[in-house]
Design a protein around this motif. Sequence first.
Motif, PDB file in Angstrom:
ATOM      1  N   LEU A   1    -143.164  39.913   3.420  1.00 44.89           N
ATOM      2  CA  LEU A   1    -142.578  39.916   4.772  1.00 44.89           C
ATOM      3  C   LEU A   1    -142.141  38.521   5.199  1.00 44.89           C
ATOM      4  O   LEU A   1    -141.805  38.311   6.366  1.00 44.89           O
ATOM      5  N   GLY A   2    -142.133  37.588   4.283  1.00 49.17           N
ATOM      6  CA  GLY A   2    -141.763  36.217   4.612  1.00 49.17           C
ATOM      7  C   GLY A   2    -142.944  35.428   5.134  1.00 49.17           C
ATOM      8  O   GLY A   2    -144.107  35.846   5.006  1.00 49.17           O
ATOM      9  N   GLN A   3    -142.664  34.284   5.727  1.00 54.06           N
ATOM     10  CA  GLN A   3    -143.701  33.387   6.242  1.00 54.06           C
ATOM     11  C   GLN A   3    -143.452  33.084   7.712  1.00 54.06           C
ATOM     12  O   GLN A   3    -142.313  33.117   8.183  1.00 54.06           O
ATOM     13  N   ASP A   4    -144.547  32.778   8.420  1.00 57.95           N
ATOM     14  CA  ASP A   4    -144.438  32.566   9.860  1.00 57.95           C
ATOM     15  C   ASP A   4    -144.085  31.118  10.179  1.00 57.95           C
ATOM     16  O   ASP A   4    -143.713  30.343   9.287  1.00 57.95           O
ATOM     17  N   SER A   5    -144.232  30.740  11.436  1.00 53.21           N
ATOM     18  CA  SER A   5    -143.834  29.398  11.875  1.00 53.21           C
ATOM     19  C   SER A   5    -144.682  28.300  11.245  1.00 53.21           C
ATOM     20  O   SER A   5    -144.286  27.132  11.238  1.00 53.21           O
TER      21      SER A   5
END
Length: 286
Positions: A68-72
């Motif tokens: 799901l990708g990576q956050d901030s």
Amino acid sequence: MTATTLTPAAPARRRGIHRRLGTGGTISALILTFVVLVAVLGPLLVGPQANQLNLSDAYAAPSSQYWLGQDSSGRDIFGRLVLGARTSLIGPITVVLIATLLGTVLALTAVWFRGWVDGLIVRVLDAIFAFPGLLLAILATALFGAGLSAAVVALAIAYTPYIARIIRSAALQERNLPYIAALQVQGVRGLWVCLRHLLPNISSHILANGTLAFGLVLIDLSGLSFIGLGVQPPTPDWGAMVGDGMPGIFQAYPAESLAAGAAIVVTVAAASILGDRLIESAEDAS
């Protein structure tokens, strides 16, 4: 002869339960079972590396390693979503268990003794019911500090009247049945009658309303975490993830908020549908 008579009836009874739940109830039960398994096995599935910071990869796109990708902060969104399942479920389950235990004891006490005891318990429950659960939880966190413990205790107190009133209604109908009077005439103690006969016969109502309350509590605790009063970072939690992902929405990176929000919506919907089906089943049985 008795065993031979009862054995063939068991499969039919199980099939009857499946029919009463219907397709929606069965799917909801499977969804909740899956969510619970994820919560239990989460650390084994993703490991602690999901919480590792990697600021150079902030808002990285989904990949074979980060689904799901990576956050901030460069953390694995999917991994934190899996780890957050345990934190997100422990609070609501604890609230429902405490509220159900307190509500059942109060309801059975009121129904069995009746009179002024029943009136006093009902009035106390009505007074507590007048306070919104979420407001009570916010006040508790303001007094005792942000975190899950104070919110869980406050919500357990707030939901006790909700559960107790429903259990009292079901127990009152059961209390008026002839077999209860017959047991009293035989000299059976009231505590034994409640535990051995009254409580098992209303267990379906307790389970149904506990399941329904679970979804409501999950919304409340997620809301507290969203505004920073519930689960504290860096512990992953679905409500906190929705809040943490809000800045990313304005930068075209909505994956964190959408994933955590979807997990909350699906779990709450499954609990609500299953709770409704169980309530209908309990009403039909009675």
